[in-house]
Scaffold this active site. Structure first.
Site, PDB file in Angstrom:
ATOM      1  N   ASP A   1      -3.647   3.378  -3.560  1.00  0.00           N
ATOM      2  CA  ASP A   1      -3.424   2.492  -4.713  1.00  0.00           C
ATOM      3  C   ASP A   1      -4.429   1.345  -4.583  1.00  0.00           C
ATOM      4  OD1 ASP A   1      -1.311  -0.194  -3.988  1.00  0.00           O
ATOM      5  OD2 ASP A   1      -2.030   1.225  -2.481  1.00  0.00           O
TER       6      ASP A   1
ATOM      7  N   SER B   1       3.609   0.963   2.881  1.00  0.00           N
ATOM      8  CA  SER B   1       4.983   0.678   2.453  1.00  0.00           C
ATOM      9  C   SER B   1       5.472   1.701   1.438  1.00  0.00           C
ATOM     10  CB  SER B   1       5.067  -0.728   1.878  1.00  0.00           C
ATOM     11  OG  SER B   1       4.113  -0.869   0.848  1.00  0.00           O
TER      12      SER B   1
ATOM     13  N   LYS C   1      -9.312   0.507  -1.100  1.00  0.00           N
ATOM     14  CA  LYS C   1      -8.688   0.781   0.192  1.00  0.00           C
ATOM     15  C   LYS C   1      -9.247   2.028   0.850  1.00  0.00           C
ATOM     16  CE  LYS C   1      -4.516  -1.390  -1.347  1.00  0.00           C
ATOM     17  NZ  LYS C   1      -3.093  -1.353  -1.504  1.00  0.00           N
TER      18      LYS C   1
ATOM     19  N   SER D   1       2.937  -1.731  -3.655  1.00  0.00           N
ATOM     20  CA  SER D   1       1.806  -0.949  -4.162  1.00  0.00           C
ATOM     21  C   SER D   1       1.778  -1.073  -5.672  1.00  0.00           C
ATOM     22  CB  SER D   1       1.953   0.526  -3.813  1.00  0.00           C
ATOM     23  OG  SER D   1       2.375   0.694  -2.500  1.00  0.00           O
TER      24      SER D   1
ATOM     25  N   THR E   1       0.724  -1.265   0.000  1.00  0.00           N
ATOM     26  CA  THR E   1       0.000   0.000   0.000  1.00  0.00           C
ATOM     27  C   THR E   1       0.742   1.296   0.000  1.00  0.00           C
ATOM     28  OG1 THR E   1      -1.873  -0.969   1.090  1.00  0.00           O
ATOM     29  CG2 THR E   1      -1.728   1.353   1.283  1.00  0.00           C
TER      30      THR E   1
ATOM     31  N   ASP F   1       7.349   1.487  -5.258  1.00  0.00           N
ATOM     32  CA  ASP F   1       7.234   0.531  -4.154  1.00  0.00           C
ATOM     33  C   ASP F   1       6.652  -0.770  -4.692  1.00  0.00           C
ATOM     34  OD1 ASP F   1       4.863   0.015  -1.585  1.00  0.00           O
ATOM     35  OD2 ASP F   1       6.973  -0.581  -1.558  1.00  0.00           O
TER      36      ASP F   1
ATOM     37  N   ARG G   1      -3.588  -2.317  -4.918  1.00  0.00           N
ATOM     38  CA  ARG G   1      -3.009  -3.665  -4.947  1.00  0.00           C
ATOM     39  C   ARG G   1      -3.111  -4.315  -3.562  1.00  0.00           C
ATOM     40  NH1 ARG G   1       3.084  -4.628  -7.003  1.00  0.00           N
ATOM     41  NH2 ARG G   1       2.055  -4.536  -9.019  1.00  0.00           N
TER      42      ARG G   1
END
Lengths: 204, 272
Positions: free
Chosen positions: B55, B167, B71, B207, B39, B204, B57
């Site tokens: 995001d 993250s 999210k 994400s 995230t 990242d 994922r």
């Protein structure tokens, strides 16, 4: 070895045109030894709602019994069957209740909702829902299943083509996983009928 | 010990499988990894309200479990909350506080305030001492104005003009630190949030996929689901696989016809 790899499992569900299919492997093992080759992982909740439970087999059976109990109570009180979305929330709540001592199961829920609209979802062992419009996978073979379904899936498949696709995806994936396989069991549900088929696969 | 009547629980956690799970762990079986949201989640305050971004994922270890998850969770018509950490915890805690806020609205007859949601979240998370692993960015506009807060798994909170969590928070914070200024317009705010989330998506590994944005202003909330799709799937073959009927070997088939359910119509009252 992880607790999920104790029994080995593979479950996948796919959405087609006004229909859905849910498939599982048939092996029950105790780590590397195979104990049964006709183990049932996909269960019926009502005519248009099925749940596949991968992970630890004992928790899968206990969880299934609890869910059937809750659904029967719901049927008595509401005088109707549960919608798939409601059932998914029920499963999620039941799993999250055990947040700090969870059931080691990853459910795959598939059903026909209002207007026979197909609904599939999966959850991790704590009940985090993941709704999908195409396919959901779970079990020790999940990584291979992701790859196979990602390439083989097409939106809007008719029941016959959906059956072939989900079977091929399942058999291809379990062939790459030592802990699952020994045949396949596919349930294809359309608004008018339910087709159950046992697949012939590699028995190793 | 009965435990025979599995009555629907009164709520809260149940710990009856803990002893069995501890015994399994002692025997050498590893505990499973839960689905995390990897995230990048962000929020910022602009001149008329708050913009939240996330995001889409969801990861399970190194595998992407969901390429397009949501999210940004609903808390109240004027309050939304982005969640990072263990997916089940963020969903459960935001749903729970959202229900508590609704009951509170019925009891008080007023619009919910962001600090109410904040206090409910932080007291729940603190009482579980960080074991409920939810890191949240809470934002909304109420009668006292726009508010943006971050909530950490152990229950501490910060009140900030711009915030990032997850993250990908460092990637997103670098974008905010260079470009944020007070008094941004709505378009500038949405653009900055999208840039920050894209920084997280591309830099990242936890994400990825798409950008969701939520704009909250006084009296109006706009949830822009999949505001940007910077990662389309372009490699799929147009023909795809096609399997002919009968290609799979079947050992046995059983077809059951589904009986159509009989509708019981309410009869009219008999006329006397």
């Amino acid at each position: 070895m992880s607790i999920f790899e104790y029994n080995g499992s593979a479950v996948v569900a796919m959405v087609g045109k006004n229909c859905f299919a849910i498939a599982s492997d048939r092996r029950l093992g105790v780590q590397l030894q195979t104990v049964a080759t006709d183990f049932q992982r996909a269960f019926k909740i009502h005519d248009k709602l099925y749940i596949g439970l991968s992970g630890l087999a004992t928790d899968a059976q206990t969880l299934y019994q609890r869910l059937v109990f809750r659904h029967k109570l719901y049927q008595l009180r509401e005088e109707r069957d549960m919608k798939p979305q409601t059932f998914a929330s029920l499963v999620s709540a039941l799993l999250y209740e055990k947040r700090f001592g969870p059931y080691f199961c990853q459910p795959v829920i598939a059903g026909l909702g209002d207007n026979d609209e197909p609904f599939i979802c999966t959850m991790d062992c704590l009940g985090a829902k993941e709704l999908a419009k195409d396919f959901v996978v779970s079990g020790t073979a999940s990584e291979s299943l992701y790859g196979a379904c990602e390439s083989m899936y097409k939106p809007g498949m008719e029941p016959e083509e959906l059956f072939e696709t989900i079977s091929q995806a399942l058999l291809a994936s379990v062939d790459r996983d030592c802990l699952s396989g020994w045949g396949g069991y596919v349930l294809l549900v359309t608004p008018t009928e339910v087709q159950e088929r046992v697949l012939k696969g590699r028995m190793d | 010990m009965a435990g025979a009547m599995d009555l629907p629980a009164k709520g809260g956690f149940s710990f009856d499988l803990c002893r069995r799970n501890a015994m399994l762990a002692e025997k050498g079986l590893k505990m499973p990894g839960f689905r995390k949201t990897g995230t990048t989640i962000v929020g910022l305050v602009f001149q008329d309200g708050v913009v939240l971004g996330a995001d889409t994922r969801a990861t399970e270890g190194p595998i992407v479990a969901d390429k397009n998850c949501e999210k940004i969770h609903y808390m109240a018509p004027n309050i939304y909350c982005c969640g990072a950490g263990t997916a089940a915890d963020t969903e459960a805690v935001t749903d729970m506080v959202s229900s508590q806020l609704q009951l509170h609205r019925y009891a008080t007859g007023r619009e919910s305030r962001v600090v109410t949601a904040l206090t409910l979240l932080k007291s729940h998370l603190f009482s579980y001492q960080g074991h409920v692993s939810a890191a949240l960015v809470l934002g909304g506009v109420d009668v006292t104005g726009p508010h943006l807060h971050t909530v950490y798994p152990h229950g501490s909170t910060d009140t900030l003009p711009f915030a990032t969590m997850g993250s990908g928070s460092l990637a997103a914070m670098s974008v905010f630190e260079s470009k944020y200024k007070e008094g941004l317009t709505r378009e500038e705010g949405i653009q900055l949030v999208s840039d920050a989330i894209c920084a997280g998506i591309f830099n990242d590994l936890g994400s990825g996929s798409n950008v969701d944005v939520c704009v909250i202003t006084k009296g109006k909330t706009e949830y822009l689901r999949n505001h940007q799709l910077p990662n389309p799937r372009t490699y799929a073959s147009s023909k795809g696989y096609s399997f002919t009927k009968g290609q799979t070997e079947v050992l046995s088939t059983k077809i059951t016809q589904l009986k159509p359910k009989v509708e019981i119509a309410e009869g009219d009252a008999m006329e006397e």
